[in-house]
Scaffold this active site. Sequence first.
Site, short mmCIF file in Angstrom:
data_model
loop_
_atom_site.label_atom_id
_atom_site.label_comp_id
_atom_site.label_asym_id
_atom_site.label_seq_id
_atom_site.Cartn_x
_atom_site.Cartn_y
_atom_site.Cartn_z
N SER A 192 45.29 55.52 27.38
CA SER A 192 44.08 55.99 26.71
C SER A 192 44.06 57.49 26.44
O SER A 192 43.32 57.94 25.58
CB SER A 192 42.86 55.59 27.54
OG SER A 192 42.94 56.19 28.81
N HIS A 220 42.96 48.54 25.70
CA HIS A 220 42.80 49.30 24.45
C HIS A 220 43.54 48.65 23.28
O HIS A 220 43.62 49.24 22.20
CB HIS A 220 43.31 50.74 24.62
CG HIS A 220 42.29 51.67 25.22
ND1 HIS A 220 41.20 52.11 24.53
CD2 HIS A 220 42.22 52.22 26.46
CE1 HIS A 220 40.48 52.92 25.30
NE2 HIS A 220 41.08 53.00 26.48
N LYS A 251 35.52 46.76 25.09
CA LYS A 251 35.97 47.72 24.08
C LYS A 251 35.86 47.05 22.70
O LYS A 251 34.77 46.88 22.19
CB LYS A 251 37.36 48.25 24.42
CG LYS A 251 37.34 49.13 25.67
CD LYS A 251 38.64 49.84 25.97
CE LYS A 251 38.46 50.88 27.07
NZ LYS A 251 39.01 50.48 28.37
C1 LIG Z 1 38.80 50.52 29.79
C2 LIG Z 1 39.92 50.08 30.62
C3 LIG Z 1 39.71 49.34 31.78
C4 LIG Z 1 38.33 49.05 32.32
O1 LIG Z 1 37.72 48.02 31.60
P1 LIG Z 1 36.22 47.61 32.01
O2 LIG Z 1 36.08 46.24 31.48
O3 LIG Z 1 35.33 48.62 31.35
O4 LIG Z 1 36.14 47.67 33.48
C5 LIG Z 1 40.81 48.88 32.48
N1 LIG Z 1 42.06 49.16 32.07
C6 LIG Z 1 42.30 49.90 30.97
C7 LIG Z 1 43.70 50.18 30.56
C8 LIG Z 1 41.23 50.40 30.22
O5 LIG Z 1 41.48 51.12 29.14
#
Ligand SMILES: *Cc1c(COP(=O)(O)O)cnc(C)c1O
Length: 404
Positions: A192, A220, A251
């Site tokens: 990210s 992502h 997301k």
């Molecule tokens: C955003 C993200 C998470 C967390 O996801 P949530 O459902 O908000 O807990 C976990 N792993 C990665 C790689 C992320 O980008």
Amino acid sequence: MNYIELVRGELARLREANTFKFETPLQSAQGGIVRVKGKDVVMMASNNYLGMANHPVVRKAAIEGIKAYGYGAASVRFICGTQEIHLELEKKISAFVGTEDTILFSSCFAANEGFFASLTNEKMGCDTYKDVIYTDRLNHASIIDGQRLCKAETTDKKIYNHADVAHLRQLLEEDKDKEYRLKIVATDGVFSMEGDLAPLDAIAAVAREFNAILFVDDSHAIGVCGKSGRGTPEHFGVLKKIDVITGTLGKAIGGAAGGYISGKKDLIAYLRQKSRPYTFSNSLPPAIVCACMAAFDLLTKDTTIVTRLHENTAYFRKEIAALGFTIIEGTHPITPIMLGDASLAQDMSAALLKAGVYIKGLWFPVVPKGEARLRAQVSAALSKKDLDRALNAFEHVGKKLKVI
Ligand SMILES: *Cc1c(COP(=O)(O)O)cnc(C)c1O
């Protein structure tokens, strides 16, 4: 010691070190254009890659979900919190990412937390055993925390350099003659902070060669990467070649909440027995479950939204570089705009908000010292006009702050 004194001291230190996180409240729904401080601004900081956070079809499904199945499940899955829609969504995710089965969690953080220890802390009939995890240096916090739950006596943890397949291979080679029970290779599909993709084709080949389980967190990438949004396995042509895929529904897929682990049928059946955040935490609410199904249906029906995201991304990346900004090259909607200095990143993000663009900066310790940046995230919710408005603001502010 008085705990509130301790806490205040630490807050002051965070402010001093410029690592304090400020929240800027939105006065509207998430979208391409949002309302902040009474002004409509272009949103370039959200994970709302497909614009599904406020998509009419997704909203409607959430409302219908409440009407048919109520507000809350009021139970964990194995007591009485499994509604037929939970099973339907699990099937849809499996079909979409190309796996045998899927288990839902309240978030991907919970999914990752629930994965590693459910294997490595369990004897599974072995009196003595040792497992090993190979993990990318830049893996997400939830993967790191998930691995922290693995008992040191039975789990070795080895960190390989970011996206460095040669280094991963070297570590596996060094361990070749050790009698590990399970070997797990763990990576984010997309990282990210840099917006770069793990080289999954090469990682999958190495994992196969050394008989290791490959775990990919595609949070992502789900709905984002690959021609039809099936994630990094689709992008790299290794669909069905990844053992364990986790991801978020918070997301691209509606942006509300929820996470999942997908993989072989028996592994998923096992996790329903052993994964603690699944067993001891509440079921996903019906509104979210139904909205996510609608989101996957939209994605499966046609690739229009994903294609628009890819076109918007290519356009923004090309134009922002043409203005003279230094970006990290790539294909993902996450576009890091490199500034170097933390205070410059802060000034620029504040100036851009005044100029009508919502974007946040990242600096040490989130990224290495001297590599402060703004992280732009492109969305299918943005029209060409919105993107041009943002680019104009970037040009204006960039010149004023002498970045370009
Ligand atoms: C955003 C993200 C998470 C967390 O996801 P949530 O459902 O908000 O807990 C976990 N792993 C990665 C790689 C992320 O980008």
